[in-house]
Design a protein around this motif. Structure first.
Motif, PDB file in Angstrom:
ATOM      1  N   GLN A   3      36.460  47.513  31.429  1.00 25.59           N
ATOM      2  CA  GLN A   3      35.113  47.221  32.236  1.00 25.59           C
ATOM      3  C   GLN A   3      34.561  45.842  31.610  1.00 25.59           C
ATOM      4  N   LEU A   4      34.052  44.963  32.522  1.00 29.31           N
ATOM      5  CA  LEU A   4      33.363  43.614  32.115  1.00 29.31           C
ATOM      6  C   LEU A   4      32.015  43.743  32.685  1.00 29.31           C
ATOM      7  N   VAL A   5      31.020  43.453  31.717  1.00 30.26           N
ATOM      8  CA  VAL A   5      29.703  43.298  32.118  1.00 30.26           C
ATOM      9  C   VAL A   5      29.166  41.772  31.655  1.00 30.26           C
ATOM     10  N   GLU A   6      28.513  41.138  32.897  1.00 31.48           N
ATOM     11  CA  GLU A   6      28.181  39.892  32.508  1.00 31.48           C
ATOM     12  C   GLU A   6      26.685  39.971  32.170  1.00 31.48           C
ATOM     13  N   SER A   7      26.232  38.825  31.388  1.00 28.94           N
ATOM     14  CA  SER A   7      24.699  38.588  31.034  1.00 28.94           C
ATOM     15  C   SER A   7      24.428  37.009  31.103  1.00 28.94           C
ATOM     16  N   GLY A   8      23.314  36.862  31.375  1.00 28.73           N
ATOM     17  CA  GLY A   8      22.635  35.585  31.524  1.00 28.73           C
ATOM     18  C   GLY A   8      22.623  35.172  33.094  1.00 28.73           C
ATOM     19  N   SER A  25      35.114  46.107  27.687  1.00 30.18           N
ATOM     20  CA  SER A  25      35.514  47.248  26.855  1.00 30.18           C
ATOM     21  C   SER A  25      36.610  47.723  27.440  1.00 30.18           C
ATOM     22  N   GLY A  26      37.549  48.274  26.694  1.00 26.81           N
ATOM     23  CA  GLY A  26      38.806  49.038  26.843  1.00 26.81           C
ATOM     24  C   GLY A  26      39.785  48.046  26.123  1.00 26.81           C
ATOM     25  N   ARG A  27      41.004  48.340  26.512  1.00 27.60           N
ATOM     26  CA  ARG A  27      42.195  47.720  25.670  1.00 27.60           C
ATOM     27  C   ARG A  27      42.488  46.428  26.151  1.00 27.60           C
ATOM     28  N   ILE A  28      42.026  45.342  25.396  1.00 34.12           N
ATOM     29  CA  ILE A  28      42.290  44.078  25.852  1.00 34.12           C
ATOM     30  C   ILE A  28      42.584  43.387  24.624  1.00 34.12           C
ATOM     31  N   PHE A  29      43.832  42.722  24.710  1.00 30.43           N
ATOM     32  CA  PHE A  29      44.566  41.931  23.543  1.00 30.43           C
ATOM     33  C   PHE A  29      44.257  40.498  23.524  1.00 30.43           C
ATOM     34  N   PRO A  30      44.326  39.655  22.536  1.00 33.33           N
ATOM     35  CA  PRO A  30      44.257  38.138  22.594  1.00 33.33           C
ATOM     36  C   PRO A  30      45.096  37.739  23.398  1.00 33.33           C
ATOM     37  N   ALA A  31      46.475  38.089  23.718  1.00 33.30           N
ATOM     38  CA  ALA A  31      47.226  37.602  24.623  1.00 33.30           C
ATOM     39  C   ALA A  31      46.766  37.506  26.115  1.00 33.30           C
ATOM     40  N   ASN A  32      45.942  38.666  26.313  1.00 29.86           N
ATOM     41  CA  ASN A  32      45.475  38.613  27.696  1.00 29.86           C
ATOM     42  C   ASN A  32      44.382  37.655  28.176  1.00 29.86           C
ATOM     43  N   ASN A  73      37.546  37.401  19.890  1.00 30.82           N
ATOM     44  CA  ASN A  73      38.574  38.653  20.081  1.00 30.82           C
ATOM     45  C   ASN A  73      38.211  40.024  19.502  1.00 30.82           C
ATOM     46  N   ALA A  74      37.410  39.704  18.467  1.00 39.71           N
ATOM     47  CA  ALA A  74      37.083  40.727  17.507  1.00 39.71           C
ATOM     48  C   ALA A  74      35.818  41.345  18.218  1.00 39.71           C
ATOM     49  N   LYS A  75      35.031  40.972  18.936  1.00 42.97           N
ATOM     50  CA  LYS A  75      33.936  41.537  19.869  1.00 42.97           C
ATOM     51  C   LYS A  75      34.240  41.611  21.293  1.00 42.97           C
ATOM     52  N   ASN A  76      35.464  41.188  21.629  1.00 41.14           N
ATOM     53  CA  ASN A  76      36.074  41.189  23.105  1.00 41.14           C
ATOM     54  C   ASN A  76      34.917  40.438  24.164  1.00 41.14           C
ATOM     55  N   ALA A  97      39.438  39.482  33.870  1.00 45.86           N
ATOM     56  CA  ALA A  97      40.388  39.593  32.765  1.00 45.86           C
ATOM     57  C   ALA A  97      41.662  40.160  33.455  1.00 45.86           C
ATOM     58  N   GLN A  98      42.665  39.567  32.892  1.00 40.64           N
ATOM     59  CA  GLN A  98      44.139  40.159  33.241  1.00 40.64           C
ATOM     60  C   GLN A  98      44.803  40.799  32.107  1.00 40.64           C
ATOM     61  N   VAL A  99      44.709  42.031  32.123  1.00 42.88           N
ATOM     62  CA  VAL A  99      45.527  42.755  31.224  1.00 42.88           C
ATOM     63  C   VAL A  99      46.858  43.163  31.730  1.00 42.88           C
ATOM     64  N   TRP A 100      47.879  42.587  31.043  1.00 44.74           N
ATOM     65  CA  TRP A 100      49.372  42.600  31.543  1.00 44.74           C
ATOM     66  C   TRP A 100      49.275  42.193  32.905  1.00 44.74           C
ATOM     67  N   ALA A 101      49.656  43.066  33.969  1.00 46.24           N
ATOM     68  CA  ALA A 101      49.916  43.419  35.346  1.00 46.24           C
ATOM     69  C   ALA A 101      48.500  43.401  36.177  1.00 46.24           C
ATOM     70  N   ARG A 102      47.283  43.746  35.227  1.00 53.92           N
ATOM     71  CA  ARG A 102      46.231  44.190  36.210  1.00 53.92           C
ATOM     72  C   ARG A 102      45.124  43.336  36.128  1.00 53.92           C
ATOM     73  N   GLU A 103      44.373  43.042  37.049  1.00 52.78           N
ATOM     74  CA  GLU A 103      43.149  42.111  36.979  1.00 52.78           C
ATOM     75  C   GLU A 103      41.983  42.948  37.157  1.00 52.78           C
ATOM     76  N   TYR A 104      41.057  42.469  36.517  1.00 53.73           N
ATOM     77  CA  TYR A 104      39.710  43.258  36.338  1.00 53.73           C
ATOM     78  C   TYR A 104      38.513  42.065  36.690  1.00 53.73           C
ATOM     79  N   TRP A 105      37.328  42.661  37.434  1.00 56.71           N
ATOM     80  CA  TRP A 105      36.538  41.745  37.608  1.00 56.71           C
ATOM     81  C   TRP A 105      35.020  42.516  37.365  1.00 56.71           C
ATOM     82  N   GLY A 106      34.200  41.516  36.930  1.00 53.91           N
ATOM     83  CA  GLY A 106      32.810  41.932  36.565  1.00 53.91           C
ATOM     84  C   GLY A 106      32.147  41.958  37.990  1.00 53.91           C
ATOM     85  N   GLN A 107      30.657  42.369  37.845  1.00 48.92           N
ATOM     86  CA  GLN A 107      29.888  42.531  39.216  1.00 48.92           C
ATOM     87  C   GLN A 107      29.457  41.145  39.613  1.00 48.92           C
TER      88      GLN A 107
END
Length: 115
Positions: A3-8, A25-32, A73-76, A97-107
């Motif tokens: 999940q991606l939450v924007e602010s500002g 939030s969730g499993r995101i790695f520095p390589a993603n 990366n520590a705070k994602n 965010a692109q986590v391996w083969a999947r793409e995710y978007w914030g609102q």
């Protein structure tokens, strides 16, 4: 699941600066990849900047030299600092965010550059 939450975001005058940030939030790695796209009314969604694997950020030509991207990366989190803003930067900015083969978007968060 990621999940991606924007602010500002908000209203800024031409030539001004604004920062937006995104918490993932969730499993995101520095390589993603994490970053930002934007979509203006009546236009296609376009890349603003992304960063992955500890490498340099990749910027759209239209924002190169004016925008900076930072990732913790520590705070994602990923933050976009926008300087020398122009009216044509007005858009909804979406965290990505692109986590391996999947793409995710914030609102999305609205950025309006206007006098």
């Amino acid at each position: 699941q990621v999940q991606l939450v924007e602010s500002g975001g908000g209203l800024v005058q031409p030539g001004g600066s604004l920062g937006i940030s995104c918490a993932a939030s969730g499993r995101i790695f520095p390589a993603n990849a994490l970053g930002w796209y934007r979509q203006a009314p009546g236009k296609q969604r376009e890349l603003v900047a992304t960063i992955a694997g500890g490498g340099p950020a990749n910027f759209a030509e239209s924002v190169e030299g004016r925008f900076t991207l930072s990732r913790d990366n520590a705070k994602n989190t990923v933050a976009l600092q926008m300087n020398s803003l122009k009216p044509e930067d007005t858009a909804v900015y979406l965290c990505y965010a692109q986590v391996w083969a999947r793409e995710y978007w914030g609102q999305g968060t609205q950025v309006t550059v206007s006098s």
